[in-house]
Motif scaffolding. Structure first.
Motif, PDB file in Angstrom:
ATOM      1  N   PRO A 104       0.809  -1.231   0.000  1.00 55.44           N
ATOM      2  CA  PRO A 104       0.000   0.000   0.000  1.00 55.44           C
ATOM      3  C   PRO A 104       0.839   1.277   0.000  1.00 55.44           C
ATOM      4  N   ALA A 105       1.996   1.251   0.672  1.00 55.30           N
ATOM      5  CA  ALA A 105       2.858   2.440   0.682  1.00 55.30           C
ATOM      6  C   ALA A 105       3.384   2.736  -0.719  1.00 55.30           C
ATOM      7  N   GLY A 106       3.745   1.679  -1.453  1.00 55.13           N
ATOM      8  CA  GLY A 106       4.201   1.879  -2.823  1.00 55.13           C
ATOM      9  C   GLY A 106       3.099   2.418  -3.721  1.00 55.13           C
ATOM     10  N   ILE A 107       1.877   1.921  -3.533  1.00 58.84           N
ATOM     11  CA  ILE A 107       0.749   2.400  -4.337  1.00 58.84           C
ATOM     12  C   ILE A 107       0.448   3.861  -4.022  1.00 58.84           C
ATOM     13  N   MET A 108       0.450   4.214  -2.737  1.00 59.79           N
ATOM     14  CA  MET A 108       0.171   5.602  -2.351  1.00 59.79           C
ATOM     15  C   MET A 108       1.248   6.548  -2.870  1.00 59.79           C
ATOM     16  N   CYS A 109       2.498   6.123  -2.799  1.00 61.45           N
ATOM     17  CA  CYS A 109       3.590   6.958  -3.316  1.00 61.45           C
ATOM     18  C   CYS A 109       3.436   7.141  -4.820  1.00 61.45           C
ATOM     19  N   LEU A 110       3.081   6.072  -5.523  1.00 60.46           N
ATOM     20  CA  LEU A 110       2.878   6.152  -6.971  1.00 60.46           C
ATOM     21  C   LEU A 110       1.728   7.099  -7.305  1.00 60.46           C
ATOM     22  N   LEU A 111       0.602   6.954  -6.626  1.00 58.19           N
ATOM     23  CA  LEU A 111      -0.552   7.818  -6.890  1.00 58.19           C
ATOM     24  C   LEU A 111      -0.228   9.281  -6.612  1.00 58.19           C
ATOM     25  N   THR A 112       0.504   9.528  -5.539  1.00 62.85           N
ATOM     26  CA  THR A 112       0.847  10.912  -5.181  1.00 62.85           C
ATOM     27  C   THR A 112       1.745  11.548  -6.229  1.00 62.85           C
ATOM     28  N   VAL A 113       2.796  10.844  -6.619  1.00 63.28           N
ATOM     29  CA  VAL A 113       3.739  11.397  -7.592  1.00 63.28           C
ATOM     30  C   VAL A 113       3.061  11.601  -8.947  1.00 63.28           C
ATOM     31  N   VAL A 114       2.264  10.626  -9.381  1.00 60.68           N
ATOM     32  CA  VAL A 114       1.582  10.751 -10.676  1.00 60.68           C
ATOM     33  C   VAL A 114       0.586  11.903 -10.646  1.00 60.68           C
ATOM     34  N   SER A 115      -0.181  12.027  -9.545  1.00 67.88           N
ATOM     35  CA  SER A 115      -1.174  13.110  -9.471  1.00 67.88           C
ATOM     36  C   SER A 115      -0.500  14.478  -9.460  1.00 67.88           C
ATOM     37  N   ILE A 116       0.617  14.625  -8.747  1.00 67.68           N
ATOM     38  CA  ILE A 116       1.328  15.910  -8.728  1.00 67.68           C
ATOM     39  C   ILE A 116       1.893  16.224 -10.108  1.00 67.68           C
ATOM     40  N   ASN A 117       2.416  15.211 -10.788  1.00 76.52           N
ATOM     41  CA  ASN A 117       2.935  15.436 -12.145  1.00 76.52           C
ATOM     42  C   ASN A 117       1.828  15.833 -13.112  1.00 76.52           C
ATOM     43  N   LEU A 118       0.647  15.229 -12.958  1.00 76.47           N
ATOM     44  CA  LEU A 118      -0.481  15.607 -13.810  1.00 76.47           C
ATOM     45  C   LEU A 118      -0.894  17.054 -13.548  1.00 76.47           C
ATOM     46  N   ILE A 119      -0.880  17.443 -12.274  1.00 79.37           N
ATOM     47  CA  ILE A 119      -1.190  18.834 -11.932  1.00 79.37           C
ATOM     48  C   ILE A 119      -0.150  19.769 -12.539  1.00 79.37           C
ATOM     49  N   GLY A 120       1.112  19.392 -12.431  1.00 82.75           N
ATOM     50  CA  GLY A 120       2.174  20.231 -12.986  1.00 82.75           C
ATOM     51  C   GLY A 120       2.076  20.377 -14.496  1.00 82.75           C
ATOM     52  N   GLU A 121       1.775  19.280 -15.181  1.00 87.58           N
ATOM     53  CA  GLU A 121       1.622  19.363 -16.636  1.00 87.58           C
ATOM     54  C   GLU A 121       0.414  20.214 -17.003  1.00 87.58           C
ATOM     55  N   GLY A 122      -0.680  20.084 -16.223  1.00 84.00           N
ATOM     56  CA  GLY A 122      -1.845  20.919 -16.470  1.00 84.00           C
ATOM     57  C   GLY A 122      -1.563  22.391 -16.261  1.00 84.00           C
ATOM     58  N   LEU A 123      -0.804  22.707 -15.215  1.00 78.13           N
ATOM     59  CA  LEU A 123      -0.437  24.098 -14.963  1.00 78.13           C
ATOM     60  C   LEU A 123       0.476  24.636 -16.058  1.00 78.13           C
ATOM     61  N   ARG A 124       1.362  23.791 -16.542  1.00 79.06           N
ATOM     62  CA  ARG A 124       2.259  24.225 -17.617  1.00 79.06           C
ATOM     63  C   ARG A 124       1.463  24.596 -18.864  1.00 79.06           C
ATOM     64  N   ASP A 125       0.483  23.775 -19.202  1.00 80.77           N
ATOM     65  CA  ASP A 125      -0.355  24.088 -20.363  1.00 80.77           C
ATOM     66  C   ASP A 125      -1.232  25.313 -20.105  1.00 80.77           C
ATOM     67  N   ALA A 126      -1.723  25.443 -18.872  1.00 82.91           N
ATOM     68  CA  ALA A 126      -2.627  26.555 -18.555  1.00 82.91           C
ATOM     69  C   ALA A 126      -1.913  27.894 -18.590  1.00 82.91           C
ATOM     70  N   PHE A 127      -0.656  27.929 -18.188  1.00 80.67           N
ATOM     71  CA  PHE A 127       0.093  29.183 -18.149  1.00 80.67           C
ATOM     72  C   PHE A 127       0.889  29.444 -19.425  1.00 80.67           C
ATOM     73  N   ASP A 128       0.804  28.546 -20.396  1.00 77.40           N
ATOM     74  CA  ASP A 128       1.547  28.731 -21.637  1.00 77.40           C
ATOM     75  C   ASP A 128       0.959  29.916 -22.399  1.00 77.40           C
ATOM     76  N   PRO A 129       1.718  30.993 -22.622  1.00 75.17           N
ATOM     77  CA  PRO A 129       1.158  32.170 -23.310  1.00 75.17           C
ATOM     78  C   PRO A 129       0.771  31.886 -24.741  1.00 75.17           C
ATOM     79  N   LYS A 130       1.339  30.881 -25.359  1.00 68.76           N
ATOM     80  CA  LYS A 130       0.981  30.555 -26.735  1.00 68.76           C
ATOM     81  C   LYS A 130      -0.419  29.983 -26.827  1.00 68.76           C
ATOM     82  N   GLU A 131      -0.908  29.431 -25.695  1.00 70.26           N
ATOM     83  CA  GLU A 131      -2.221  28.814 -25.697  1.00 70.26           C
ATOM     84  C   GLU A 131      -3.320  29.761 -25.259  1.00 70.26           C
ATOM     85  N   ILE A 132      -2.973  30.912 -24.704  1.00 73.17           N
ATOM     86  CA  ILE A 132      -3.985  31.859 -24.221  1.00 73.17           C
ATOM     87  C   ILE A 132      -4.618  32.571 -25.415  1.00 73.17           C
ATOM     88  N   GLN A 133      -5.952  32.503 -25.467  1.00 73.25           N
ATOM     89  CA  GLN A 133      -6.661  33.097 -26.590  1.00 73.25           C
ATOM     90  C   GLN A 133      -7.531  34.234 -26.095  1.00 73.25           C
TER      91      GLN A 133
END
Length: 306
Positions: A277-306
């Motif tokens: 369970p500790a390995g699963i929780m660590c995996l879920l946490t890291v993946v979820s934070i990376n997904l948030i980071g990628e989403g923020l990167r796309d959201a703040f990309d000035p080329k994508e702002i319309q």
């Protein structure tokens, strides 16, 4: 002759209501429209709520032992079973999550502070100051990250156990800031030539005010994205150090030292509820934070702002 024709009534002039939308609103709308990033945010929020409130709701203590119930399989009394000392594995799982996530958060904050400070000063002043700070950051950046962390952590055995978490977080943050410093410096080198900086100069603002109130706020989106990804990396690094026995040590639980139990062949084969369970929780946490980071990167990309 009187003209009896009536002139058509003029159509009422309607003013279109123009909505004033700021960059933060645009970024949030784009982030919210990213389903993958929103899934990551929801998962991460659920993990945070679980590690904060589940241990309190269970009403037990980290030192509660049941020596007559050691290595018990999952049951209604202990949903994830017990360990070799009879301690509840579910309680230790979420309590360990507090330690791992706190290490990631502290390391990310330290990285942001050092990276913004060094990058901001180097980018604003330039010249000799820029050369000295960037050469120093390149020295730190050239150090092999994982071997350095392991080497320093292995010789710091004198650190008290209750401060080990902060020591690990400090080491991770102290070796992770050069990348952010270089990004911040590059942005500020461009921003300092803009017209609003000339206005600040004409108004007599101090250098501190120019850097903290006018330059750094314009690179905050870059900093947020970098901090998010750095937090995920720090959680993973802490787990690796604790797994090797050089991070947070037992009896204080963390996801890393809970996974360390799998190094025992008998535990690995017969008691997977103690480490899996500790390995699963660590995996879920890291993946979820990376997904948030990628989403923020796309959201703040000035080329994508319309």
């Amino acid at each position: 002759m009187e003209d009896n024709k009536k002139k058509p009534a003029s159509a009422p002039v309607t003013e279109e209501k123009i909505e004033s939308v700021g960059p933060w609103t645009i970024a949030w709308r784009k982030f919210r429209a990213n389903r993958v990033a929103m899934i990551g945010l929801i998962v991460f929020v659920l993990i945070i709520l679980a590690v904060l409130f589940v241990p309190m709701m269970m009403g037990i203590n980290v030192t509660d032992y049941e020596l007559n119930n050691m290595n018990a399989a999952p049951s209604s009394a202990h949903w994830l079973g017990t360990d070799a000392q009879g301690r509840d594995c579910l309680y230790r799982l979420f309590l360990g999550g507090r330690i791992s996530i706190m290490v990631g958060l502290i390391a990310a904050i330290l990285t942001v502070v050092l990276g913004c400070l060094v990058g901001g000063i180097a980018g604003y002043y330039g010249g000799l100051v820029d050369n000295l700070l960037m050469r120093f950051s390149e020295i730190v950046y050239s150090l092999p990250f994982t071997p350095m962390i392991i080497a320093i952590a292995s010789v710091m055995l004198w650190v008290p156990q209750n401060q080990k978490m902060y020591t690990v977080a400090f080491l991770i943050g102290a070796l992770s800031w050069p990348g952010l410093a270089r990004l911040v410096r590059g942005q500020i080198l461009t921003l300092r030539e803009q017209e609003f900086m000339q206005a600040c100069e004409a108004l007599g603002f101090s250098d501190f005010s120019k850097i903290t109130k006018h330059l750094l706020p314009n690179v905050i989106s870059l900093v947020i994205v970098n901090a998010t990804l750095q937090m995920a990396s720090a959680v993973l690094t802490e787990a690796g150090l604790s797994f090797l026995g050089m991070g947070v040590m037992a009896p204080t639980p963390s996801w890393g030292n809970l996974m360390n139990l799998a190094r025992n062949g008998q535990v690995f084969k017969n008691y997977p509820w103690q480490w899996l369970p500790a390995g699963i929780m660590c995996l879920l946490t890291v993946v979820s934070i990376n997904l948030i980071g990628e989403g923020l990167r796309d959201a703040f990309d000035p080329k994508e702002i319309q």
